[in-house]
Motif scaffolding. Sequence first.
Motif, PDB file in Angstrom:
ATOM      1  N   ALA A 138      -1.823  -7.499  -5.111  1.00  0.00           N
ATOM      2  CA  ALA A 138      -1.324  -8.864  -4.893  1.00  0.00           C
ATOM      3  C   ALA A 138       0.127  -8.849  -4.420  1.00  0.00           C
ATOM      4  O   ALA A 138       0.498  -9.609  -3.510  1.00  0.00           O
ATOM      5  N   MET A 139       0.941  -7.974  -5.013  1.00  0.00           N
ATOM      6  CA  MET A 139       2.340  -7.883  -4.568  1.00  0.00           C
ATOM      7  C   MET A 139       2.416  -7.398  -3.127  1.00  0.00           C
ATOM      8  O   MET A 139       3.210  -7.909  -2.332  1.00  0.00           O
ATOM      9  N   GLN A 143       3.920  -9.481   0.094  1.00  0.00           N
ATOM     10  CA  GLN A 143       4.943  -8.943   0.999  1.00  0.00           C
ATOM     11  C   GLN A 143       4.480  -9.037   2.447  1.00  0.00           C
ATOM     12  O   GLN A 143       5.246  -9.426   3.329  1.00  0.00           O
ATOM     13  N   ARG A 144       3.202  -8.677   2.693  1.00  0.00           N
ATOM     14  CA  ARG A 144       2.683  -8.746   4.063  1.00  0.00           C
ATOM     15  C   ARG A 144       2.545 -10.185   4.529  1.00  0.00           C
ATOM     16  O   ARG A 144       2.745 -10.478   5.712  1.00  0.00           O
ATOM     17  N   ALA A 145       2.222 -11.101   3.607  1.00  0.00           N
ATOM     18  CA  ALA A 145       2.093 -12.518   3.969  1.00  0.00           C
ATOM     19  C   ALA A 145       3.444 -13.117   4.341  1.00  0.00           C
ATOM     20  O   ALA A 145       3.515 -14.091   5.097  1.00  0.00           O
ATOM     21  N   ALA A 159      -7.070  -8.709   2.849  1.00  0.00           N
ATOM     22  CA  ALA A 159      -7.047  -9.087   1.438  1.00  0.00           C
ATOM     23  C   ALA A 159      -8.423  -8.993   0.818  1.00  0.00           C
ATOM     24  O   ALA A 159      -8.592  -8.465  -0.292  1.00  0.00           O
ATOM     25  N   VAL A 160      -9.437  -9.466   1.532  1.00  0.00           N
ATOM     26  CA  VAL A 160     -10.806  -9.398   1.027  1.00  0.00           C
ATOM     27  C   VAL A 160     -11.214  -7.953   0.800  1.00  0.00           C
ATOM     28  O   VAL A 160     -11.758  -7.596  -0.250  1.00  0.00           O
ATOM     29  N   LYS A 161     -10.928  -7.089   1.756  1.00  0.00           N
ATOM     30  CA  LYS A 161     -11.297  -5.678   1.632  1.00  0.00           C
ATOM     31  C   LYS A 161     -10.576  -5.025   0.460  1.00  0.00           C
ATOM     32  O   LYS A 161     -11.177  -4.284  -0.324  1.00  0.00           O
ATOM     33  N   VAL A 162      -9.283  -5.280   0.368  1.00  0.00           N
ATOM     34  CA  VAL A 162      -8.502  -4.656  -0.690  1.00  0.00           C
ATOM     35  C   VAL A 162      -8.975  -5.108  -2.074  1.00  0.00           C
ATOM     36  O   VAL A 162      -9.205  -4.285  -2.967  1.00  0.00           O
ATOM     37  N   PHE A 163      -9.127  -6.416  -2.250  1.00  0.00           N
ATOM     38  CA  PHE A 163      -9.499  -6.915  -3.577  1.00  0.00           C
ATOM     39  C   PHE A 163     -10.923  -6.588  -3.967  1.00  0.00           C
ATOM     40  O   PHE A 163     -11.203  -6.371  -5.142  1.00  0.00           O
ATOM     41  N   THR A 164     -11.840  -6.557  -3.016  1.00  0.00           N
ATOM     42  CA  THR A 164     -13.230  -6.209  -3.367  1.00  0.00           C
ATOM     43  C   THR A 164     -13.398  -4.722  -3.656  1.00  0.00           C
ATOM     44  O   THR A 164     -14.354  -4.324  -4.306  1.00  0.00           O
ATOM     45  N   SER A 165     -12.471  -3.900  -3.180  1.00  0.00           N
ATOM     46  CA  SER A 165     -12.582  -2.473  -3.468  1.00  0.00           C
ATOM     47  C   SER A 165     -12.040  -2.094  -4.841  1.00  0.00           C
ATOM     48  O   SER A 165     -12.280  -1.000  -5.326  1.00  0.00           O
ATOM     49  N   ILE A 166     -11.331  -3.004  -5.492  1.00  0.00           N
ATOM     50  CA  ILE A 166     -10.764  -2.725  -6.809  1.00  0.00           C
ATOM     51  C   ILE A 166     -11.823  -2.962  -7.863  1.00  0.00           C
ATOM     52  O   ILE A 166     -12.412  -4.029  -7.960  1.00  0.00           O
ATOM     53  N   ARG A 167     -12.094  -1.934  -8.617  1.00  0.00           N
ATOM     54  CA  ARG A 167     -13.099  -2.019  -9.700  1.00  0.00           C
ATOM     55  C   ARG A 167     -12.501  -1.527 -10.979  1.00  0.00           C
ATOM     56  O   ARG A 167     -11.808  -0.619 -11.089  1.00  0.00           O
TER      57      ARG A 167
END
Length: 167
Positions: A138-139, A143-145, A159-167
């Motif tokens: 998220a941080m 920063q990128r946003a 963002a979708v790719k990054v957050f969905t890959s976190i388990r």
Amino acid sequence: GCTGSAGSTTSPPACRSLTTAETVEGASAARRARSARDTAPASAKTARQEARKHITASDFYDPAYEELWNRIGALDRAGRKVDPVTLQASITPTAGPGRRLMDAMVEITTAYGLPDSAGEYAEIVRGWSTRRRLGTAAMGLLQRASDPSTPAATLATSAVKVFTSIR
């Protein structure tokens, strides 16, 4: 000897003779304690095996705990006992990282946990690890946003790719 004060008909609790029931219970408690002590290494190893199904060293926030987890695994792989003495022997207690490892070792070896709960404890560690990864992602996204040169659609897809890959 074990007698009460002059004229007393009772003796102090610490000195009274044990009844048969107390003797049997004491022996039974000692036998249970010996049994628990004798099986503790096996159940602790089973608990570590169960925990390894859920977490890895990188799931620990504190680098000292990560390093201790790695050292415990190395002792297990070498077929050595894992206890405070063997763990401490693997640490050079100097200032800096060695000192922090010693402090962390004392923290984990004096904590009270049940081997049967290893899976649950591991899930707690894993949960906090996931929260940290989400916060870090998220941080980075924030920063990128903040960079006007990054297209919003690209940012959203990333963002979708990054957050969905976190388990």
